[in-house]
Design a protein around this motif. Sequence first.
Motif, short mmCIF file in Angstrom:
data_model
loop_
_atom_site.label_atom_id
_atom_site.label_comp_id
_atom_site.label_asym_id
_atom_site.label_seq_id
_atom_site.Cartn_x
_atom_site.Cartn_y
_atom_site.Cartn_z
N GLY A 516 -50.20 5.68 23.69
CA GLY A 516 -49.93 5.37 22.06
C GLY A 516 -50.82 6.06 21.45
O GLY A 516 -51.00 5.55 20.05
N LEU A 517 -51.19 7.31 21.79
CA LEU A 517 -51.87 8.08 21.06
C LEU A 517 -51.46 8.61 19.97
O LEU A 517 -51.96 8.57 18.57
N GLY A 524 -52.88 6.69 11.30
CA GLY A 524 -54.10 7.12 10.75
C GLY A 524 -55.42 6.75 11.49
O GLY A 524 -56.68 6.78 10.98
N LEU A 525 -55.06 6.20 12.53
CA LEU A 525 -56.13 5.45 13.67
C LEU A 525 -57.14 6.43 14.12
O LEU A 525 -58.00 6.11 14.61
N ASN A 533 -52.03 15.53 12.88
CA ASN A 533 -52.86 15.72 11.65
C ASN A 533 -53.99 16.81 12.00
O ASN A 533 -54.81 17.07 11.34
N ASP A 534 -53.53 17.58 13.10
CA ASP A 534 -54.28 18.74 13.21
C ASP A 534 -53.20 19.84 13.82
O ASP A 534 -52.54 19.58 14.61
N PRO A 535 -53.24 21.08 13.65
CA PRO A 535 -52.40 21.96 13.95
C PRO A 535 -52.27 22.25 15.29
O PRO A 535 -53.69 22.39 15.98
#
Length: 571
Positions: A516-517, A524-525, A533-535
Motif C-alpha cells: 500500500g505504499l 501524502g502520507l 511525489n518524486d521523479p
Amino acid sequence: MSPLPTPHGGTLVNRMLEDPGLRKSLMASLSEYKSLHLNPRQLCDLELILVGGFSPLTGFMNQREYEGSLFENRLPSGEVWPMPITLDVEEGFARSLKTGETLALYDIEGFPVAILKLSDLWKPDRIIEAKTLFGTVDDTHPGVNYLLHHTHPYYVGGELTGLALPKHYDFPNLRQTPRDLRHKFSEMGLERIVGFQTRNPMHRAHVELTFQAAYSVEGSVLIHPVVGLTKPGDVDYFTRVRCYEKVLSYYPQRTAFLSLLPLAMRMAGPREALWHAIIRKNYGCSHFIIGRDHAGPGKDKSGKDFYGPYDAQHFVSNWEKELSIQILRFQELVYSEDRGKYIAVDKTNPGEKVLTISGTEFRQRLLDGAPIPEWFSYPEVIRELQVRIPPKFRQGFTVFFTGLSGAGKSTIARALMTRLLEIGGRSVTLLDGDHVRRILSTELGFSAEHRELNIRRIGYVAMEVTKAGGVGICSSIAPYASTRRHVRHLVTSVGGFIEVYVSTPLEVCESRDTKGLYTKARKGLIQNFTGINDPYEVPEYPEITINTVDHSHERACQIIVAYLEKEGYIR
C-alpha cells in the motif's frame, strides 16, 4: 618561500614552508583553526600550487582571480591563466567563516598539509561557469558533471603555506617537482625539452610523434603523464606507468625522461591545452606538443564531439606569444602499409593504404581477446594491458537493475543470480536495495541526497565485487540519471556494466503494491516516493529494457543471459 628563477620565463613559486622551527610552531597551533579535509581533486590542486606547478598561483583563487581566469583567461596581474583553481566548501561550513581567519587543511587520512589565509568567500554561478569553461552544460561531459553534481556551492580563496606534501606511496622515483626536473635538466646541460601530455597508454604512434617532435627541435622528450584524476573509465595509472616504463627502452639514451604529474584534469579541451602548456613550462619544458583532440572528453548526449579535433591547436595559437613555451602542432599519425611507417594523415597520398586503430577499437580487441597488430603497439605494452583488461569472459561485471517500485526488479535479479550460480565460473553477489538499506544504510532517510548516497554505496560495493572478478547484481529504484552514471563510471573502470531498465508502467506497479505504499504516497502520507511525489528519470541508453507486462520473470532472465552470452561475458 621565495620565487625561484626559471630558464623559460616567469617565476616558479614555492609555497612549502622550509623553516623546520616555524613549521613545528604552526603545526602546534593547528587546533586553533577551523579544519577542512580535502578530497582527491582538491589535494591534486593543492600539491601543484605548493610545488609551483601552478605558478604564478600562490593559493586557491580569490574571486577576482576566479573571474579573470574564467572570463578572460587571465589573472588580474595580466598573466595568462585559463583554468579556475578553486576550493569549494559546504554551505554550512561557509556560513561559519569570516575573511581574514586561517583554515587548517588536511588530507584524506587526516594529516595536515597546509594552512590557508582566507581572503575571499563567495557563491559562484556554476551554470555560468560550466557554459564559459566547458562550452556546455551537458553533464555527460565529465568536467561539467563534476562541477554541477560534485562540488559544493561556495568557494573560498586565499594564500597557502605548505606544511607537508600529500603522501604518495607509489613510484617515488618518478615523482619530481618542477624544481627537481629543472635542476636535473640543468645538470645534464639540456635546454630543449619537449613536454608530452598523456592520460592513456603509449603505443607506436605516440612514440613516433614524440620522436618527430624531439628531432624537429634537436631536443629531448619529457613524457609527463597525468596520475591524478583523469576521465572516468581511463586505464588506471599504475598500469599506464608500467607501460610507460617499458616504452622508454625504445628511445635512445638521454633523449626521453619519465615523470608523473599529480594533476586533476578537467577535460576542457582547448582551454585545458593552454593550461597544460603553462604547467609544462613550469616543469622546465621549452616546447609542448598539442596533437589531435587534446584533453577532449568524447561525445555529448547527441553523439557529437564536444570539441573539434584541432580546436585546441587553434585556441592556443591566440596566446602563444605570451607563453614563454613553444607549441608543436601535430596532425593525427596513421600507419602507411605501403611505406611501412607512421605519417601525418595530411601527408598521405591518394589511394595510399593507411591503417589506424582508435582507443575504443583497441580496448574492444582486448575485451574480445582479438589479436593486436604489431604495427600498432609493442609486445610488452600489449601484455601489460591484456593483464589489466582481460577478455570479457574472464572479467567481473555488474548487472544494474533500475525501475519503479513494484516493477519486478528484485524477482528478476534473484532469478538471474540463481542462473549465474548454476552456470558457474564466478562468485555472485546480490545487492538488493531494501537489504542494503537494512545493512549498510540504516541511518539514511529518503531525501534526494540520502537516496543518492545509498545508490553510491551500492555502486561502490558492486565495483569491489567486479574488481575481484565476481558478478554484482544490483536491484534498486535508482531514480536519478546522474547517480546511475556515477555507478557506471565506477564499475566500468574495473570491469563490465550492464544497465537493465525494468520499464513496467506506473499503473501496473501500483496494482502490484501489496504494501500500500503508492496509496499512502498519493494521500501524502509518504513523501519523496518515486513516481508519485518524486521523479524517476528514465535511463537514456540502458543495455537492456524489459517490461514485465510483456515478459515473465523467467523470460526476462533468459533475455539477460542471452545478452551476456552475446557480449562474451559468459560462455
